[in-house]
Design an enzyme around this catalytic site. Structure first.
Site, PDB file in Angstrom:
ATOM      1  N   GLY A  46       1.587   7.168  -5.864  1.00  0.00           N
ATOM      2  CA  GLY A  46       2.026   7.770  -7.112  1.00  0.00           C
ATOM      3  C   GLY A  46       1.787   6.896  -8.317  1.00  0.00           C
ATOM      4  O   GLY A  46       1.965   7.312  -9.462  1.00  0.00           O
ATOM      5  N   ALA A  61      -2.412  -3.111  -8.777  1.00  0.00           N
ATOM      6  CA  ALA A  61      -3.418  -2.956  -9.840  1.00  0.00           C
ATOM      7  C   ALA A  61      -4.061  -4.300 -10.159  1.00  0.00           C
ATOM      8  O   ALA A  61      -5.283  -4.418 -10.258  1.00  0.00           O
ATOM      9  CB  ALA A  61      -2.777  -2.350 -11.086  1.00  0.00           C
ATOM     10  N   LYS A 113       0.225  -7.124 -15.539  1.00  0.00           N
ATOM     11  CA  LYS A 113       1.350  -7.661 -14.761  1.00  0.00           C
ATOM     12  C   LYS A 113       1.978  -6.628 -13.829  1.00  0.00           C
ATOM     13  O   LYS A 113       2.785  -6.986 -12.981  1.00  0.00           O
ATOM     14  CB  LYS A 113       2.421  -8.200 -15.706  1.00  0.00           C
ATOM     15  CG  LYS A 113       1.996  -9.457 -16.480  1.00  0.00           C
ATOM     16  CD  LYS A 113       3.140  -9.881 -17.396  1.00  0.00           C
ATOM     17  CE  LYS A 113       2.871 -11.213 -18.068  1.00  0.00           C
ATOM     18  NZ  LYS A 113       3.963 -11.543 -19.015  1.00  0.00           N
ATOM     19  N   VAL A 149       3.715  -2.473 -13.525  1.00  0.00           N
ATOM     20  CA  VAL A 149       4.870  -1.797 -14.123  1.00  0.00           C
ATOM     21  C   VAL A 149       5.694  -1.004 -13.105  1.00  0.00           C
ATOM     22  O   VAL A 149       6.552  -0.221 -13.480  1.00  0.00           O
ATOM     23  CB  VAL A 149       4.430  -0.837 -15.263  1.00  0.00           C
ATOM     24  CG1 VAL A 149       3.895  -1.629 -16.435  1.00  0.00           C
ATOM     25  CG2 VAL A 149       3.412   0.169 -14.769  1.00  0.00           C
ATOM     26  N   GLY A 150       5.441  -1.225 -11.819  1.00  0.00           N
ATOM     27  CA  GLY A 150       6.117  -0.418 -10.809  1.00  0.00           C
ATOM     28  C   GLY A 150       7.614  -0.657 -10.718  1.00  0.00           C
ATOM     29  O   GLY A 150       8.372   0.242 -10.396  1.00  0.00           O
ATOM     30  N   GLU A 151       8.042  -1.857 -10.969  1.00  0.00           N
ATOM     31  CA  GLU A 151       9.459  -2.177 -10.776  1.00  0.00           C
ATOM     32  C   GLU A 151      10.235  -2.224 -12.094  1.00  0.00           C
ATOM     33  O   GLU A 151      11.411  -1.875 -12.128  1.00  0.00           O
ATOM     34  CB  GLU A 151       9.623  -3.548 -10.094  1.00  0.00           C
ATOM     35  CG  GLU A 151       8.529  -3.943  -9.125  1.00  0.00           C
ATOM     36  CD  GLU A 151       8.637  -3.332  -7.737  1.00  0.00           C
ATOM     37  OE1 GLU A 151       9.729  -2.936  -7.345  1.00  0.00           O
ATOM     38  OE2 GLU A 151       7.591  -3.244  -7.061  1.00  0.00           O
TER      39      GLU A 151
END
Lengths: 201, 337, 744
Positions: free
Chosen positions: C472, C515, C707, C709-711
């Protein structure tokens, strides 16, 4: 709609009655599974012929009564676009249209839909011919993992047919039957609103 | 899910006959709760009688000036029916505050009455539950009972009835029309569901083989002063912690008639005429409403996690009555407003 | 130089059309010949032994193929190392069906396999097992005495000194002090897709395993080790993942069960878990915490104490970074951090979106809000007075940090300056209005990854990496952007193939590093293709580019030529054709520059501003507005990155207001094991959410400067909401979720 339950005979469980259960676990002993008397092991029943028109195509299936419409679509019709997220009507991933009305396909049996017109995500558009909603979902990035997406789009299509939701708050409420764990709600709202506005303009 | 056979019938009499010929048979209409329970192995019918072909999807006027809602009319078609919206907006509001658009498109009026409790322990076969397995014990007592009853519970069961629609029907003094092996009969709504007592496995007073055919709404619809307040753990798609159906008839600021029904607090929609009588002849003030609320909750008891529901219900009743007393609202007031 | 500027563009997802048409195929959806269906049976008790499995009764049902339990399982190794996946925290990993021991409620105890799904479901429902029950302990508050120091290093984090400076003396002499106990509840990931594994039996011991995983290679390694199989005989495929959020980092039990059944039956088997069974998997553990803060006379932090007690299983010491971040986010000389674990008779927890700081920073950021009231300082000003220019925990400089800009820009956008700090001072009609803020920090890193690329003579590029299917995050989209820009191709000429264990390696997809890690490898492999193309072009007769250095050549739109001289352009296709090459290929491995990175602390930061409206009578809390400023290096695709941050905000709202898995300690069982009673936010819970990216230039984190941005999106949100609820109501709530019973 009498709910004449097969009431299991009493006293089969050896779990302690709640009144005997204290917060600190004590008095645990043997745990016996409920016996046959409680469960009644029987052989599955025969299949019967079920006619469904799926995405405009008449189809015939031989299904036992215990096959849900959702499982009929996924396992017997090979249409995996309709998703199973909970199988209990608690998430909306399985939303399809029956005669243009959105429903949870996990909570109806295929035999109950004899002769009905079923529309799934595969029937709304294709990669080369996307529906307005499908295009809006892409444009507004209204999904992440994509698993709830077919249900969201079928639900939104049903919402358009129903014509009861126009404002943002109405759309939010009327799309609340479709959980999105990725949390794309803001974008889902934007996508649906765009199409609602276009249809009412 | 356990195996079962399935047959479909075309009229109510056939349905009743079919029921008599199959042991452990159950009617199925929308199926939204029954199939859920069958997948959890809580319900294990040997035969299902499909009712969707029955000609009971009507919404029609009664000679007495009321409205008959067919048992097979869906919740959505009922809530959005122009006559319901116009004459019984409380019912529309209550239905639309329940479940989701998809579920309301499936669920039927008769099936709504037949919903079973959402008690976690009832749903989980590994825990004792007197409703599911009489005599095994009530796990909610002394357990996690946030969603459980504060009124009318017994030492055998503290489950609640989860319906929103039924709360409005209780307030509206609806009638339940049933057909069974012994013919047709009519139950006042208040007599349809049961308190758990020592027989919590029995949700209602239907006799074996009886089928709901219609709900009848009396003429008086309280279309001027009504409010259905649903208080829940998220903004939509959640069962009520407490819900309140409140309707008033007013002469100026004076209450001439009042009804208050509560959902989410008991094994059946909760209503007491004596509390409503306290409101008659009184002004529409917070003090008046608080008095009635306190009276309604006078016998309430919490079981730990649900203690807050007593105060919540009191405040909710006052709020719902205040809303009902306020300016007449349009027939399509939003349930989340 | 390439003149296309695709990186950083809000490109729509390259796999969007597949997803919106229902064509995306998830692990439990692969149609393979001769498929049998497995259904798991779970334990009804929390501790004890299985004394008997009554298999014969269900085997008698026509169509039931097998019942697998500890009594008849395939041979399994008795060596913990064989069950250690890449993220095992040490200890002794759970071994499904290994023996009769019950270690937690809902533990899988048997797998029923049948010809149809419905029959397997039925047979599983009626399979009887007998148990000898033993007393269990699932109550964290009662296990304090058994607590031990969290082994962070074993969990892949760094250990840190338990204290710095003189925290006790500083507490004693602090100008202003606050102290409180905080609780962050158990939460379950609940991705929309339940866990599923389809094992295709290809004959002769050859398996293709379609798995729901965040680590294609992790699954493969686990399967090979547990079943003593050779890697060449086990291919793991993962093309789309219906949400994971950390729960697919470690192989869940449906993987070995499905593989075992396929190996034993010599046919293809699928095992899909039910939603109820999703509550038998790992989760975010309950965290009981104590925070004490004291200030210097100037309002800066004189001391910070943060203690946490978290639950883990009896068999694995799972530890996340609950207290680390309290040593990182602010400048403070006197810090005491303690993180203890207590073993319970439960399944081992696992990472769940921003594991650690989600729990820990909730406590710290609420405590800071309390300190703001104690000192009379604005919450933003209080934080700025202890702004950290270095990571105090690791004693390293930050590679980049624009948290200050996050505060400024998000506060300005929100209108924070208009806030009256007095509780209950702001109203909207009859509703109380509260404004609260908080901040967050997460780290960023790059892991080793490979990439393979093929440029064909028709000008099309295919880039390959074995990272699991899209969870996702939009990995394929940013990878295509990076590849297209690096090589100078239109986006439509690039295809990214992913998700097969035969492809170049990728790390497990966690920690927001995919990424940056895979993207860097893809950038590197595309640069190699550029060099190859240039070399080939320069070999052509009469080449106008012969003398040109790489910096004088422009790659754009599938052509290369001298910078600013379009008439010198030659298409990639022409170069290949001139050399009679059907394609060009390159394969690389990109490793982080560890030596350089280790000199720095590489972190993402955010600042969150929230408005809530609270009904003071019935306790309804609505989050009406949320503005989040995020500093996460370079944003590769603002459209997909924004979506990820929005998702984090929704998670934060859920955590703040409704999410909690409730254990009945009498049974040692989670009781709200459904989506009806474990409440996730629905569409109607979500109002205005706004994301502001404050871009940072950072060439330390990775060559892309991204850096991840998932968390970060979730961090600070639940604390900001709790702080806003205090501002609205005057009620300080230190325990999540903030349900209305706590406000009445």
């Amino acid at each position: 709609m009498n709910d004449d339950q097969d009431s299991p005979s009493t006293g089969q469980s050896t779990l302690p009655a709640a009144s005997e259960i204290t917060a600190a676990p004590a008095a645990f002993g043997k745990y016996r599974a409920p016996t046959r008397a409680a469960f009644g092991l029987t052989s599955p029943v025969e299949t019967s012929s079920v006619h469904l028109t799926i995405n405009g195509q008449p189809r015939e299936f031989h299904l036992a009564p215990w096959t849900t419409l959702l499982d009929a679509l996924r396992l017997y019709a090979g249409l995996m676009g309709t998703k199973k997220g909970c199988d209990h009507g608690q998430c909306g991933a399985c939303t399809v249209l029956v005669n243009g009305t959105r429903i949870n396909s996990c909570l109806t049996l295929a035999v109950m839909q004899q002769g009905q017109q079923i529309t799934t995500i595969e029937g709304l558009g294709t990669a080369t011919s996307l529906s307005a909603l499908q295009q809006a979902f892409i444009d507004h990035d209204a999904f992440q993992c994509g698993y709830c997406t077919p249900g969201q789009i079928c639900s939104a299509q049903g919402l358009l047919y129903e014509g009861k939701a126009h404002t943002e708050d109405e759309i939010r409420e009327q799309m609340s039957g479709n959980l999105c764990r990725c949390g794309a709600y803001v974008n889902i709202l934007a996508a649906v609103k765009e199409v609602v506005d276009a249809q009412t303009a | 899910m356990h195996p079962f056979s399935y047959s479909s019938v075309n009229d109510a009499a056939a349905a009743v006959r079919e029921q008599a010929t199959h042991s452990h048979s159950t009617f199925i209409a929308g199926g939204t709760n029954l199939l859920d329970l069958m997948k959890e192995n809580v319900a294990r019918p040997a035969h299902l009688i499909g009712l969707n072909q029955l000609p009971l999807a009507f919404v029609e006027d009664t000679p007495e000036g009321g409205l008959r809602l067919g048992a097979l009319a869906t919740n959505a078609n009922t809530a959005y029916h122009p006559e319901v919206e116009k004459r019984y907006p409380l019912l529309s509001q209550a239905i639309l505050s329940g479940a989701t658009a998809q579920l309301r498109n499936m669920a039927t009026n008769g099936g709504n009455l037949m919903q079973r409790t959402r008690c976690y322990y009832f749903y989980d076969l590994t825990t004792p539950c007197n409703k599911r397995e009489p005599g095994s014990g009530c796990s909610a007592l002394g357990g996690f009972n946030r969603i459980h009853a504060i009124l009318g519970a017994s030492e055998q069961c503290i489950a609640t009835h989860p319906s929103d629609m039924c709360v409005a029907l209780t307030a509206l003094d609806a009638l339940v029309c049933v057909q069974g092996p012994q013919g047709e009969r009519v139950l006042p709504f208040a007599d349809f569901h049961r308190l758990p007592g020592s027989t919590p496995h029995q949700d209602n007073n239907l006799k074996p083989g009886e089928l709901i055919t219609a709900l009848e709404l009396p003429k008086q619809g309280f279309a001027q002063h009504y409010h259905y307040l649903k208080i829940r753990d998220r903004a939509s798609y959640a069962f009520a912690l407490v819900s309140i159906a409140a309707v008033l008839e007013l002469d100026g600021d004076t209450i001439t008639e009042a009804r208050v029904a509560l959902g989410g607090v008991a094994h059946k929609p909760w209503r007491e005429r004596a509390a409503e009588e306290l409101l008659i002849g009184q002004p529409t003030t917070e003090a008046t409403f608080t008095k009635a609320a306190s009276y309604l909750l006078r016998g309430a008891r919490g079981y730990g996690h649900n203690d807050f529901k007593i105060e919540l219900a009191k405040r909710g009743i006052v709020r719902a009555l205040q809303q009902a007393a306020a300016e007449p609202r349009g027939p399509r007031a939003l349930p989340w407003a | 130089m390439s003149s296309t500027t695709l990186i950083g563009q809000p490109t729509s997802r390259v796999d969007g059309a597949i997803k919106v048409t229902g064509a995306a195929t998830y692990a439990g959806e692969f149609v393979v010949p001769g498929l049998a269906y497995g259904y798991v049976v779970n334990s009804p008790i929390a501790k004890g032994r299985i004394t008997q499995v009554h298999s014969a009764e269900v085997l008698a049902l026509p169509g039931v193929l097998a019942v697998f339990s500890h009594e008849n399982r395939l041979p399994l190794p008795d060596d913990d190392n064989c069950y250690m996946d890449q993220l095992a925290p040490g200890g002794s990993p759970f071994r499904p069906l290994f023996d009769a021991t019950i270690k937690f409620n809902m533990q899988p105890v048997a797998l029923v396999v049948a010809e149809t799904y419905e029959l397997a479901r039925y047979a599983a429902a009626v399979l009887r097992l007998d148990y000898e029950q033993e007393p269990h302990q699932t109550d964290l508050s009662k296990q304090r005495g058994a607590a031990f120091k969290a082994p962070h290093q074993a969990n892949g984090f760094y250990d840190y000194p338990p204290s710095r400076g003189l925290p006790e003396q500083a507490w004693a002499s602090a100008t202003h002090r606050v102290a409180g106990d905080y609780a962050h509840p158990t939460q379950h990931h609940n991705p929309m897709e339940t866990f599923a594994t389809t094992v295709e039996w290809r004959g002769d011991g050859q398996l293709t395993v379609y798995d729901k995983t965040q680590g294609t290679f992790n699954s493969q390694q686990y399967i090979c080790n547990v079943f003593n199989l050779k890697k060449e005989n086990v291919q793991v495929h993962s093309y789309f993942v219906g949400g994971a959020f950390g729960l697919a980092l470690r192989p869940n039990y449906q993987v070995p069960l499905a593989v075992m059944a396929a190996l034993a039956l010599k046919r293809s088997v699928r095992v899909t878990l039910t939603r109820q069974q999703m509550f038998s998997l790992s989760y975010r553990p309950l965290a009981l915490q104590h925070v004490k803060l004291g200030t210097n006379p100037d309002g800066s932090l004189a001391t910070l104490h943060h203690e946490a007690l978290q639950a883990t299983s009896q068999f694995e010491p799972y530890a996340e970074t609950v207290t680390h971040w309290s040593g990182v986010l602010y400048r403070c000389d006197n810090v005491k951090l303690e993180h203890l674990l207590a073993p319970l008779d439960v399944m081992t927890p696992v990472s769940m979106r921003a594991p650690g700081p989600t729990s820990g920073l909730f406590a710290l950021e609420v405590a800071l809000d309390e300190l703001a009231y104690e000192t009379g300082l604005d919450p933003v000003e209080l934080r700025l007075r202890s702004y950290a220019d270095r990571n105090g925990l690791m004693d390293k400089p930050f590679s980049s940090k624009k948290l200050r800009e996050c505060y400024q820009q998000a506060a300005a956008r929100f209108g924070w300056a208009q806030r009256n700090p007095e509780p209950r001072s702001m109203r909207h009609g009859d509703l109380l209005v509260g404004w609260g803020m908080a901040s967050g920090v997460w780290d960023s890193s790059q892991a080793e990854a490979g990439a393979q690329a093929t440029l064909t003579a028709d000008g099309k590029l295919t880039v390959v990496n074995g990272v699991n299917g899209d969870i996702g995050t939009g990995t394929a989209t940013v990878i295509c952007q990076i590849a297209a820009e690096t090589l100078g191709l239109p986006l439509s000429a690039v295809t990214f193939r992913q998700g097969e264990s035969t492809m170049p390696a990728a790390p497990v997809q966690g920690a927001s590093w995919t990424a940056g890690s895979v993207g860097t490898a893809v950038q590197k492999v595309c640069r190699q293709l550029r060099e190859q193309l240039l070399t080939l072009a320069q070999q052509l007769p009469d080449s106008p580019w012969r003398q040109a250095g790489p910096s004088e050549i422009e790659f754009t739109d599938g052509k290369l030529g001298l910078l600013g001289q379009p008439e010198t352009q030659i298409s990639f296709s022409e170069v290949l054709r001139a050399h009679r090459l059907p394609h060009l290929e390159a394969e690389v491995t990109a490793s982080p520059d560890a030596k350089r990175q280790q000199q720095y602390s590489v972190n993402v930061h955010n600042a969150v501003f929230v408005e809530v409206q609270v009904d003071p009578v019935i306790g309804t809390v609505r989050v009406t507005r949320l503005v989040e400023g995020v500093a996460a290096g370079r944003i590769l695709n603002p459209k997909t990155a924004r979506n990820q941050v929005l998702g984090g905000m929704v998670w934060g709202i859920g955590a703040a207001l409704m999410e909690e898995t409730v254990m009945d300690h009498r049974f040692g069982r989670f009781m709200n094991h459904s989506l009806a009673e474990y409440h996730l936010p629905v569409n109607a819970d979500i109002r205005e959410l706004e994301v502001i990216f404050v871009e940072e230039e950072d060439d330390i984190v990775n060559p892309l400067g991204a850096k991840g941005v998932g968390e970060i999106g979730i961090l600070g949100v639940s604390a900001a909401i709790a702080n806003a609820v205090y501002h609205a109501t005057g009620r300080r709530l230190r325990e999540l979720p903030i349900t209305r019973d706590k406000l009445l």
